[in-house]
Structures are given as C-alpha cells and as structure tokens.
Design a protein around this motif. Sequence first.
Motif, mmCIF file in Angstrom:
data_model
loop_
_atom_site.group_PDB
_atom_site.id
_atom_site.type_symbol
_atom_site.label_atom_id
_atom_site.label_comp_id
_atom_site.label_asym_id
_atom_site.label_seq_id
_atom_site.Cartn_x
_atom_site.Cartn_y
_atom_site.Cartn_z
ATOM 1 N N SER A 3 0.804 -0.747 0.194
ATOM 2 C CA SER A 3 -0.154 0.126 0.250
ATOM 3 C C SER A 3 0.509 1.458 -0.232
ATOM 4 O O SER A 3 1.906 1.225 0.861
ATOM 5 N N VAL A 5 1.430 4.921 0.923
ATOM 6 C CA VAL A 5 1.264 5.695 1.993
ATOM 7 C C VAL A 5 0.768 6.994 1.804
ATOM 8 O O VAL A 5 2.802 7.312 1.641
ATOM 9 N N LEU A 22 4.568 2.791 11.817
ATOM 10 C CA LEU A 22 3.510 2.229 10.511
ATOM 11 C C LEU A 22 4.019 0.013 10.662
ATOM 12 O O LEU A 22 5.080 0.360 11.084
ATOM 13 N N GLU A 25 4.881 -4.331 7.130
ATOM 14 C CA GLU A 25 4.228 -3.850 5.498
ATOM 15 C C GLU A 25 4.175 -2.672 4.460
ATOM 16 O O GLU A 25 2.866 -2.918 3.472
ATOM 17 N N LEU A 26 3.349 -1.438 5.691
ATOM 18 C CA LEU A 26 3.360 0.152 5.089
ATOM 19 C C LEU A 26 4.072 0.318 5.303
ATOM 20 O O LEU A 26 3.909 2.308 5.011
ATOM 21 N N SER A 27 5.514 0.331 5.332
ATOM 22 C CA SER A 27 6.087 1.301 5.097
ATOM 23 C C SER A 27 7.847 1.460 4.208
ATOM 24 O O SER A 27 7.984 1.819 3.693
ATOM 25 N N ASP A 49 -3.176 4.950 -1.409
ATOM 26 C CA ASP A 49 -4.025 4.062 -0.798
ATOM 27 C C ASP A 49 -4.484 4.715 0.303
ATOM 28 O O ASP A 49 -5.500 4.225 1.432
ATOM 29 N N LEU A 116 -5.985 0.680 11.199
ATOM 30 C CA LEU A 116 -5.559 -0.214 9.929
ATOM 31 C C LEU A 116 -6.266 -1.120 10.018
ATOM 32 O O LEU A 116 -7.170 -1.476 9.009
ATOM 33 N N PHE A 121 -6.741 -3.003 6.517
ATOM 34 C CA PHE A 121 -5.706 -2.703 5.782
ATOM 35 C C PHE A 121 -4.086 -3.156 6.197
ATOM 36 O O PHE A 121 -3.068 -3.050 5.919
#
Lengths: 122, 201
Positions: A3, A5, A22, A25-27, A49, A116, A121
């Motif tokens: 994703s 961000v 975070l 997986e979102l970093s 996203d 999240l 997410f």
Amino acid sequence: MVSSVLICDDSNMARKQVIRSLPEELSTDVTLATNGLEALEVLKNKHIDIMFLDLTMPELDGVGVLQNLKENNSTSCAIFVISADVQPEMQSKVLELGARAFMRKPVQVDVLVKNLQEHGFL
Amino acid sequence: MPFSLDEDQLDCLQELINVAMGQASDQLARYLDTFVFLKVPNIELVNAQEFSKSLTSNNQSTAVVSQGFFGYEGIRGEALLVYQHKDSNHIADLLGYDPDELSDEEQLIDISSILTTTFLNVFASQIENQLSYNAPKLLTSEQDSMSEYLDHLSFSWDIALKVNITYQVTDYSFNCDMILLIPESAIIDIKTVIDRILEAL
C-alpha cells in the motif's frame, strides 16, 4: 499487496512518530507532505492508498483538505486523521467529511494498528 | 546563540505545545459547551523591555491573569492569559454564571486557571515532568504596573522564550491569548529535555 502511504503533517517530529508506528508492510512506499496544499498536489500525481492527515497546519489545514477532496470527489484513498484537536465536534466533523477514523496525538502504535486493521489494511 | 532553538528543537517544542493546546481547548470547549478554533502557535525569543511594551501598547485595554509554574530539572516560567476587556465582560455569559454569583475578577481567574493548568499538565506529562503552580493573579492593564510586575516575576529574565497561543471561541466572538514566558535559565533546561525526546525518536 504493497500500500502507498501519504503522511501530511507540518511537524517533522509528528511525521517521524507516524513512520515509527507503521507496520513493516506499510513502510515501503511512504510519501511526506508538510501542509494541505502539498498533500493535494501529491494526490493529483500519485496513487495513494492511505493518508494520515494532521488538522492544524499552515497554508491549508486538514479540514480544508477533506473539504476539497469531498467537493471534487477526487480521491479513493482512505484518510486517517491524526490530530491534537480532540474536541468531539472536530472529530465528528472530519468523519462527516470522509475520514475513516480519528486518532489523537501523539499517535500510539496500538491505536494506529487497530484502526488499520478495522479498515482492512492489515 | 545559547538561547535559540535549532529547527528540530523548535519543531519538537511546537508539537508538544500543539498537543497540550489541543487538550486545553477541549477542556475549554466542554466547560463552555462551545467550539474552540485552534491556530498554529507562535514561538519566539523576546527581551523583557520589548515584551512589556508590546503587552501594554495596543489601545484596547486588557485584563491579564498571571500564574507562575515550576517543575523538576529547572523547568519554570510564567503563564499569562490576556483578555480584551470587551471579551472579559462576556465571561459571565460564557460560564453560565449569574452576574452576582462571582465577581468579574473571580470569573477571569476561574477560566484562566482551567486553561493554564490543563495546558501545562499535558505539556509536563509529555516531557515526563510534574509542575507546581503559584496562585493566579489578576493584573491591571496600566503600563507602569504591568511593567513593574513583569520585572518582578519569581525569576529574573532579560530574554525569554515566548509561546503565544490563541484560543478563539467561535460561538461568542471571544478570544484570549495564552502567553508562556520561559526565562533564559530554563531555556537551556527545556533544550536538554527536547534533545532527549528527539534522540528517542
């Protein structure tokens, strides 16, 4: 799935606090903006996203960003407001304007992760 | 300059103040059953003479409630709540008091105490400190007495870090400024605390 961000906050320290919170997986794809105008510019040029949005900022504040996006129906990204302005009226307002959730500053890892998760997410 | 903050220190202090300001505004909003509009706070270094002049120079008369604070690690300062007199006359309406219930002075001190202690308690908790407070005092707006008061705070100062926060109550066209004065001796201590927070990021 990776994703993208966007973190929009005029404070470098606050942006770092979000980055630090975070999940891994979102970093990997994180873009930074320091005010609302910069955030709108990023959203015009890049698929995002998830946006973490502060409210009290110079140039264009977070409410202005939400109003702009709502009026123009111009983004599909999920917006999470992270703000020090914790008045119930403000929390209701940002949710009415389309934010998925409101989190108070300074953001806590467990609160951010829970939000999240609740919105699919994680 | 030993008393100036670099960009990261200023950013960190501003964010700590934002969080404290947000919670103080929430208390004020609940107390008055209204909405408080927040602006980005202003932080600058001021010298004592200029500050004293600026506080008394505008033509509108003001009411000022002053309250000293002090904590561990040399953290100390003075919080000034500055009201225009036209606004201080609305205070009874805002608080829902009968006109005879409390004097104007007591009403101003009441509302100032809520703002100051809420703000400073949240600020202190973020820097892992604990603050004590002097009794609040209502000051008169005459230039000589105001200057004299500022010259005789519980700390001596030539330079201070001034933090200016505006609370604007939208329903009532009312606003007041909270001014924190952190004297030069405490600026060094604040910088040490800020550096510790930045290192932990």
